[in-house]
Write an enzyme that holds these catalytic residues in place. Structure first.
Site, PDB file in Angstrom:
ATOM      1  NE  ARG A  34      -2.867  -0.935   3.488  1.00  0.00           N
ATOM      2  CZ  ARG A  34      -2.997  -2.096   4.149  1.00  0.00           C
ATOM      3  NH1 ARG A  34      -3.417  -3.180   3.512  1.00  0.00           N
ATOM      4  NH2 ARG A  34      -2.699  -2.172   5.424  1.00  0.00           N
ATOM      5  CD  GLU A  70     -10.434  -5.770   0.774  1.00  0.00           C
ATOM      6  OE1 GLU A  70     -11.286  -6.219  -0.025  1.00  0.00           O
ATOM      7  OE2 GLU A  70      -9.275  -5.497   0.441  1.00  0.00           O
ATOM      8  CD  GLU A  71      -3.192  -6.031   7.084  1.00  0.00           C
ATOM      9  OE1 GLU A  71      -2.209  -6.519   7.665  1.00  0.00           O
ATOM     10  OE2 GLU A  71      -3.153  -4.959   6.442  1.00  0.00           O
ATOM     11  N   GLY A  72      -8.020  -5.873   8.469  1.00  0.00           N
ATOM     12  CA  GLY A  72      -8.530  -5.916   9.834  1.00  0.00           C
ATOM     13  C   GLY A  72      -9.729  -6.835   9.977  1.00  0.00           C
TER      14      GLY A  72
END
Length: 497
Positions: free
Chosen positions: A129, A167-169
């Site tokens: 990112r 999304e990762e979280g």
């Protein structure tokens, strides 16, 4: 005449029994119905392309899924050698080549007949990112080379993409609650998977190299919160709060801390570092701060140039904590209680949390993962920060010498993030569990990602073939044996009379 009548009667009985036997036998042979076969095992692979390293996880699940969500278990984990894929900007093909060793290991655990049907995903996180922000074309080239390598293998490659922080979280939150049976658990009484009546949903705290995430279900009284992530798992809908803070991962925090200390110092060559152990020194090039958007302000290039600076450890816990707090813009929240820092909204924390990744690894090293009180945690960190470099290096000879001097800064950063930013306190601190595994599976976003993606893989109807129903087969055989036995008994009776 009586004998003839008896003979005819017995003959009729024997004939009838034999006829019934033949009919039963025919029924047994021709009674064909659809029979459900056991579910087949399916496999999936997920690459976690983090900021500092990449890992591959292989998962498996039965094809007949529970409410469209597969019961997924971890089969293999493999750490890719080298740095994260974002470090290969000068030689993108090496990003793809770095994955080969783990891919070869993964194919050894998946049956050859199933390999071409195995979906393979690569999810890149905060490192990519940041690279995309700094140089989007370079990020695209790295992902293209990764995809090129994965397409060479006999698998169903589904794409390499950069996950959003949210999304990762959210996927980390799914992983935790799946592994802890918060969504569903097996009921021996009903012989099926059921939703727990009082589901204990955990929050997720993730700390990586370039970002950190918090995800949880707000309390029932909170209804108008802004950042919601909607999920459907096992037939139920979930709305969770999740937020990711880019540049607040552990590695980027250390770079930002060093940059601020250098910027504020009156010396241009030697700078005190309160978080490093006494007598420890580290030389950094100012040009290294320009490799990340998190530490690339124009004023540093103008005032400090590209010279080297030596950071000298002072081992001062209180000054370390003060320096780290300056990395956060708490004033942007004003008097708001529903705010962390930088003006970011967050509803009040609710429930229990699992803290994993760097949260866990730092506290594990300090032996603080056993539910110690906040007072004990603070005391342990303060004492550790006062130890000299000679003391630490002799006490921990097997610890990575690049990592050892950074535990004081990392621990104080964790305290600041959890207490000042997320607003845990003396009481709610006890609701944080520092944990990296649940059962045999690793805690992280990849399992949650795989679980969510199984909704995209069509739920296969159980395979059906033409065959004999077991109960009918057993009944028919029993009837044949019985009738033949009766027929034999009648025949013997006939011969006897």
């Amino acid at each position: 005449m009586m004998f003839a009548n008896k003979k005819h009667f017995i003959t009729a009985i024997v004939g009838a029994l034999i006829a019934f036997s033949i009919i039963a036998l025919v029924l047994c042979l021709v009674r064909i119905e659809d029979v459900t076969l056991p579910a087949t095992v399916k496999y999936g692979m997920v690459f976690d392309a983090g900021s500092s390293h990449t890992s591959l996880f292989v998962y498996e699940w039965d094809s007949d899924k529970e409410n469209d969500t597969g019961m997924v278990s971890q089969t293999l984990s493999c750490d890719v050698q080298g740095q994260g894929i974002s470090s290969y900007t000068n030689d993108p093909p090496k990003a793809g080549d770095s994955l080969r060793e783990c891919l070869d290991k993964a194919l050894k655990v998946v049956p050859a007949a199933k390999q071409r049907d195995v979906p393979v995903y690569l999810g890149a996180t905060a490192g990519m990112r940041l690279l995309r922000e700094q140089n989007s074309s370079a990020a695209d080239r790295v992902l293209a080379e990764v995809a090129k390598t994965l397409q060479e293998y006999p698998v169903a490659f589904k794409g390499a993409r950069i996950l959003t922080g949210e999304e990762e979280g959210a996927y980390g939150w799914i992983t935790i609650n799946y592994l802890l049976d918060s969504f569903t658990k097996y009921s021996p009484k009903s012989h099926t998977w059921v939703r727990p009546e009082a589901a204990d949903i955990f929050g997720a705290l993730d700390l990586g190299g370039a970002s950190t995430q918090i995800s949880f279900m707000p309390g029932s009284s909170v209804i108008n919160w802004k950042e919601a992530f909607k999920l459907t798992l096992y037939g139920y809908n979930y709305n969770i709060y999740t937020h990711s803070y880019l540049c607040y991962g552990q590695n980027e925090m250390l770079k930002r801390l060093a940059k601020e200390l250098i910027t504020e110092s009156s010396s241009s060559t030697r700078v005190d570092h309160p978080c490093y152990p006494k007598d420890y020194t580290e030389t950094v090039s100012l040009s290294s701060f320009r490799t990340s958007p998190c530490t690339n302000p124009s004023d540093m290039r103008l005032t400090l140039g590209d010279r080297n600076v030596t950071l000298e450890g002072r081992g001062n816990a209180s000054k370390c904590l003060d320096a780290i707090k300056k990395l956060f813009n708490f004033s942007a929240c004003g008097q708001r209680q529903d705010c962390t820092f930088d003006g970011v909204y967050q509803p009040p924390i609710s429930g229990r949390f699992i803290a994993f990744s760097a949260f866990y690894y730092n506290f594990k090293f300090l032996n603080l993962t056993k539910g110690q009180s906040l007072a004990t945690v603070r005391e342990t960190i303060e004492h550790f920060c006062t130890r000299s470099w000679e003391d630490l290096s002799s006490s921990y000879p097997e610890e990575n010498p690049d990592r050892l001097p950074k535990y004081c800064a990392n621990a104080n950063y964790i305290l600041t993030l959890l207490l000042d930013a997320y607003k845990f306190n003396e009481t709610s601190w006890n609701n944080i569990i520092f944990q990296m595994k649940a059962g045999s599976a690793s805690v992280g976003w990849t399992l949650g990602y795989m679980l969510n993606l199984t909704n995209m893989i069509p739920a296969e109807a159980p395979a059906r073939v033409k065959g004999h129903i077991p109960s009918l087969w057993a009944a028919a055989i029993a009837f044949i044996v019985l009738t033949l036995a009766l027929g034999l008994a009648a025949l013997l009776l006939f011969l006897w009379v």
